[in-house]
Design a protein around this motif. Structure first.
Motif, PDB file in Angstrom:
ATOM      1  N   GLU A  59       0.773  -1.296  -0.189  1.00  0.00           N
ATOM      2  CA  GLU A  59       0.031   0.054  -0.018  1.00  0.00           C
ATOM      3  C   GLU A  59       0.791   1.396  -0.163  1.00  0.00           C
ATOM      4  O   GLU A  59       0.666   2.334  -0.805  1.00  0.00           O
ATOM      5  CB  GLU A  59      -0.910  -0.045   1.046  1.00  0.00           C
ATOM      6  N   PRO A  60       1.896   1.396   0.668  1.00  0.00           N
ATOM      7  CA  PRO A  60       2.678   2.519   0.976  1.00  0.00           C
ATOM      8  C   PRO A  60       3.277   2.961  -0.472  1.00  0.00           C
ATOM      9  O   PRO A  60       3.372   4.036  -1.182  1.00  0.00           O
ATOM     10  CB  PRO A  60       3.694   2.154   1.906  1.00  0.00           C
ATOM     11  N   LEU A  61       3.814   1.664  -1.125  1.00  0.00           N
ATOM     12  CA  LEU A  61       4.424   2.111  -2.588  1.00  0.00           C
ATOM     13  C   LEU A  61       3.442   2.232  -3.602  1.00  0.00           C
ATOM     14  O   LEU A  61       3.559   3.138  -4.332  1.00  0.00           O
ATOM     15  CB  LEU A  61       5.290   0.531  -2.784  1.00  0.00           C
ATOM     16  N   PHE A  62       2.226   1.901  -3.500  1.00  0.00           N
ATOM     17  CA  PHE A  62       1.279   2.057  -4.450  1.00  0.00           C
ATOM     18  C   PHE A  62       0.880   3.482  -4.189  1.00  0.00           C
ATOM     19  O   PHE A  62       0.438   4.001  -5.186  1.00  0.00           O
ATOM     20  CB  PHE A  62      -0.067   1.057  -4.273  1.00  0.00           C
ATOM     21  N   ASN A  63       0.650   3.747  -2.901  1.00  0.00           N
ATOM     22  CA  ASN A  63       0.358   5.338  -2.715  1.00  0.00           C
ATOM     23  C   ASN A  63       1.269   6.320  -3.280  1.00  0.00           C
ATOM     24  O   ASN A  63       0.946   7.388  -3.753  1.00  0.00           O
ATOM     25  CB  ASN A  63      -0.229   5.538  -1.273  1.00  0.00           C
TER      26      ASN A  63
END
Length: 132
Positions: free
Chosen positions: A79-83
């Motif tokens: 999630e952090p990378l995708f965001n």
């Protein structure tokens, strides 16, 4: 009482240092890997098995350039990378120079937990010193 706090603080400090040693070991082991900038990230869901809400292991398709060629790999959803990618920031991952299908995502989650344990251990060490 102070001996018990001292032992507990040493255990907490040890638990706080373990993620940092793991991170350092991964950095040394992956030293020959190459940093590649991510071109695109696409969320991947296998809808034939179950609906999206019931999928436990979500994945994403990450595309990157390595030695002038475009490569894509399916990795676990981060999630952090995708965001960060959705916000337009530059995102990178480590790619094995011998096998571009092997990638490594740098996650800082364990370093955050390690710093909490380390801070708690140092606080207990200070408390045991002041009680003595």
């Amino acid at each position: 009482m102070t001996n018990m706090l001292l032992i507990l603080s040493v255990c907490f400090i040890g638990a706080g240092l373990l993620p940092f040693f793991r991170w350092l070991k991964c950095k040394i082991r992956k030293h020959h890997w190459r940093v590649c900038e991510i071109s695109t990230i696409t969320s991947v869901v296998n809808t034939r098995v179950s609906p999206l809400d019931l999928v436990q292991q979500q994945s994403m398709l990450v595309s990157f350039r390595f030695n002038g060629d475009m490569h894509s790999v399916v990795v676990d959803l981060d999630e952090p990378l995708f965001n960060l990618y959705k916000q337009g920031q530059s995102c990178t991952l480590l790619v094995d120079k011998d096998n571009p299908s092997r990638v490594y995502k740098n996650a800082l989650l364990w370093q955050n937990f390690g710093s909490i344990w380390l801070f708690a251990g140092l606080a207990l060490l200070g408390l045991s010193h002041f009680i003595n």
